[in-house]
Design an enzyme around this catalytic site. Structure first.
Site, PDB file in Angstrom:
ATOM      1  N   ASP A  44       0.842  -1.210   0.000  1.00 58.02           N
ATOM      2  CA  ASP A  44       0.000   0.000   0.000  1.00 58.02           C
ATOM      3  C   ASP A  44       0.876   1.259   0.000  1.00 58.02           C
ATOM      4  OD1 ASP A  44       0.847  -0.194   2.615  1.00 58.02           O
ATOM      5  OD2 ASP A  44      -1.137   0.086   3.515  1.00 58.02           O
ATOM      6  N   SER A  45       2.201   1.065   0.065  1.00 62.20           N
ATOM      7  CA  SER A  45       3.131   2.184  -0.128  1.00 62.20           C
ATOM      8  C   SER A  45       2.922   2.819  -1.509  1.00 62.20           C
ATOM      9  CB  SER A  45       4.583   1.697  -0.002  1.00 62.20           C
ATOM     10  OG  SER A  45       4.821   0.589  -0.850  1.00 62.20           O
ATOM     11  N   ASP A  83      -1.117  -6.073  -0.278  1.00 62.81           N
ATOM     12  CA  ASP A  83      -1.341  -5.426   1.012  1.00 62.81           C
ATOM     13  C   ASP A  83      -2.804  -5.059   1.174  1.00 62.81           C
ATOM     14  OD1 ASP A  83       0.262  -4.750   3.122  1.00 62.81           O
ATOM     15  OD2 ASP A  83       1.229  -3.050   2.117  1.00 62.81           O
ATOM     16  N   LYS A 113      -1.296  -9.256   2.818  1.00 62.75           N
ATOM     17  CA  LYS A 113      -0.487  -8.824   3.974  1.00 62.75           C
ATOM     18  C   LYS A 113      -1.333  -7.917   4.855  1.00 62.75           C
ATOM     19  CE  LYS A 113       3.142  -5.777   3.704  1.00 62.75           C
ATOM     20  NZ  LYS A 113       2.683  -4.639   4.530  1.00 62.75           N
ATOM     21  N   GLU A 115      -1.165  -5.516   8.490  1.00 58.80           N
ATOM     22  CA  GLU A 115      -0.316  -4.908   9.521  1.00 58.80           C
ATOM     23  C   GLU A 115      -0.937  -5.122  10.893  1.00 58.80           C
ATOM     24  OE1 GLU A 115       0.736  -0.793   8.855  1.00 58.80           O
ATOM     25  OE2 GLU A 115       1.311  -1.214   6.789  1.00 58.80           O
ATOM     26  N   GLU A 182       9.534  -4.461  10.226  1.00 55.51           N
ATOM     27  CA  GLU A 182       9.967  -3.156   9.700  1.00 55.51           C
ATOM     28  C   GLU A 182      10.524  -2.233  10.776  1.00 55.51           C
ATOM     29  OE1 GLU A 182       7.272  -1.212   6.998  1.00 55.51           O
ATOM     30  OE2 GLU A 182       8.490   0.622   6.966  1.00 55.51           O
TER      31      GLU A 182
HETATM   32  O1  KIV Z   1       3.559  -1.100   1.715  1.00 57.82           O
HETATM   33  C1  KIV Z   1       4.690  -1.582   1.547  1.00 57.82           C
HETATM   34  O2  KIV Z   1       5.326  -1.403   0.507  1.00 57.82           O
HETATM   35  C2  KIV Z   1       5.252  -2.383   2.632  1.00 57.82           C
HETATM   36  C3  KIV Z   1       6.695  -2.754   2.530  1.00 57.82           C
HETATM   37  C4  KIV Z   1       7.555  -1.574   2.653  1.00 57.82           C
HETATM   38  C5  KIV Z   1       7.061  -3.816   3.472  1.00 57.82           C
HETATM   39  O3  KIV Z   1       4.577  -2.697   3.547  1.00 57.82           O
END
Ligand code: KIV
Length: 263
Positions: A44-45, A83, A113, A115, A182
């Site tokens: 989600d970055s 994510d 993924k 968090e 992280e």
């Molecule tokens: O959102 C993302 O790209 C991430 C990575 C930096 C691990 O969670």
């Protein structure tokens, strides 16, 4: 060659060869990265990297599906993990399953993924029991940056170290196949990697993690300012700027298109 599965990632824990993971948001990048990595993470970055948001919080499930689909289409070997955005899984196990199953069905990705640690362990367990593999994400959780008051390194105090340890045990017990760790102190990363049976995928953690992940655009030097944990393996920004300068000069001098470019 067939696509990697979560078992390929899990088995790396005992081979001593770290898992190679990069973020990937688009079809052309997926095509480039697929041969070289074990896992592609549609992080989600992308909200910050591609859309210029200040954080990952505004990202929607629809946006993740759009990019997840492109990455699956552009790859055939790497495991693809998508994510789950902020607010799409924390409400209840049922809400999480509804959104995660949509992501899996509509993108073709193999896993999601999430968090969080202890506080979402019941959600991870529910998803895994219903057939959705989960990659955990503990330590510094970017979706929690408003609670930390920034993107702060975790594990410096005894309380923080204990919290990360509890989170890692909870994520492992809930059935996650691996976890992103992280921005934690190296001591914390090494301790966890030794104690927890599923692979740790470090970012700003330690070379002794069971794998490493970086944001692709950070790694190739797209941005001037990056966190300390980023190593720039290329200077792509300078290369692109050079190309644009040459293109502009050639257009203005009527050197482009040349004979070889016209019909
Ligand atoms: O959102 C993302 O790209 C991430 C990575 C930096 C691990 O969670």
């Amino acid at each position: 060659m067939k696509r990697k599965t979560i078992n390929d990632i899990i088995s790396l824990k005992n081979t001593g060869t770290p898992a190679v993971v990069l973020t990937c948001y688009t079809f052309p990048h997926a095509k480039m990265l697929d041969d070289h990595v074990d896992m592609l993470l549609v992080g989600d970055s992308l909200g910050m990297v591609l859309y210029g948001y200040d954080s990952t919080l505004p990202v929607s499930v629809e946006l993740m599906i759009q990019h997840g689909r492109a990455v699956v289409k552009g790859s055939g070997k790497a495991l693809v993990v998508v994510d789950m955005p902020f607010g799409s899984y924390q409400v209840s196990p049922e809400q999480a399953f509804e959104n995660c199953s949509r992501v899996i069905k509509e993108t073709g990705a193999q896993a999601v993924k999430l968090e969080g640690g202890v506080e979402i362990a019941h959600i991870i367990k529910h998803l895994v029991e219903l057939g959705i593999p989960v990659l955990g994400h503990i330590g510094m959780k970017p979706q929690h940056h408003n609670v930390y008051g920034g993107f702060a390194i975790q594990g410096r105090s005894e309380t923080s170290k204990t919290k990360i340890m509890d989170d890692a045990y909870a994520v492992e017990k809930a059935g996650a196949f691996a976890y992103v760790l992280e921005a934690v102190t190296e001591e914390t990363a090494i301790g966890l990697t030794q104690l927890i049976k599923i692979p740790s995928i470090g970012i700003g953690a330690s070379a002794r993690c069971d794998g490493q992940v970086l944001v692709f655009e950070d790694m190739v030097g797209m941005f001037e300012k990056t966190p300390k944990f980023v190593k720039k393996f290329a200077d792509i920004r300078q290369n692109i700027e050079n190309a644009i300068e040459t293109y502009s000069a050639d257009v203005r001098a009527r050197k482009f298109p040349g004979k070889e470019n016209i019909y």
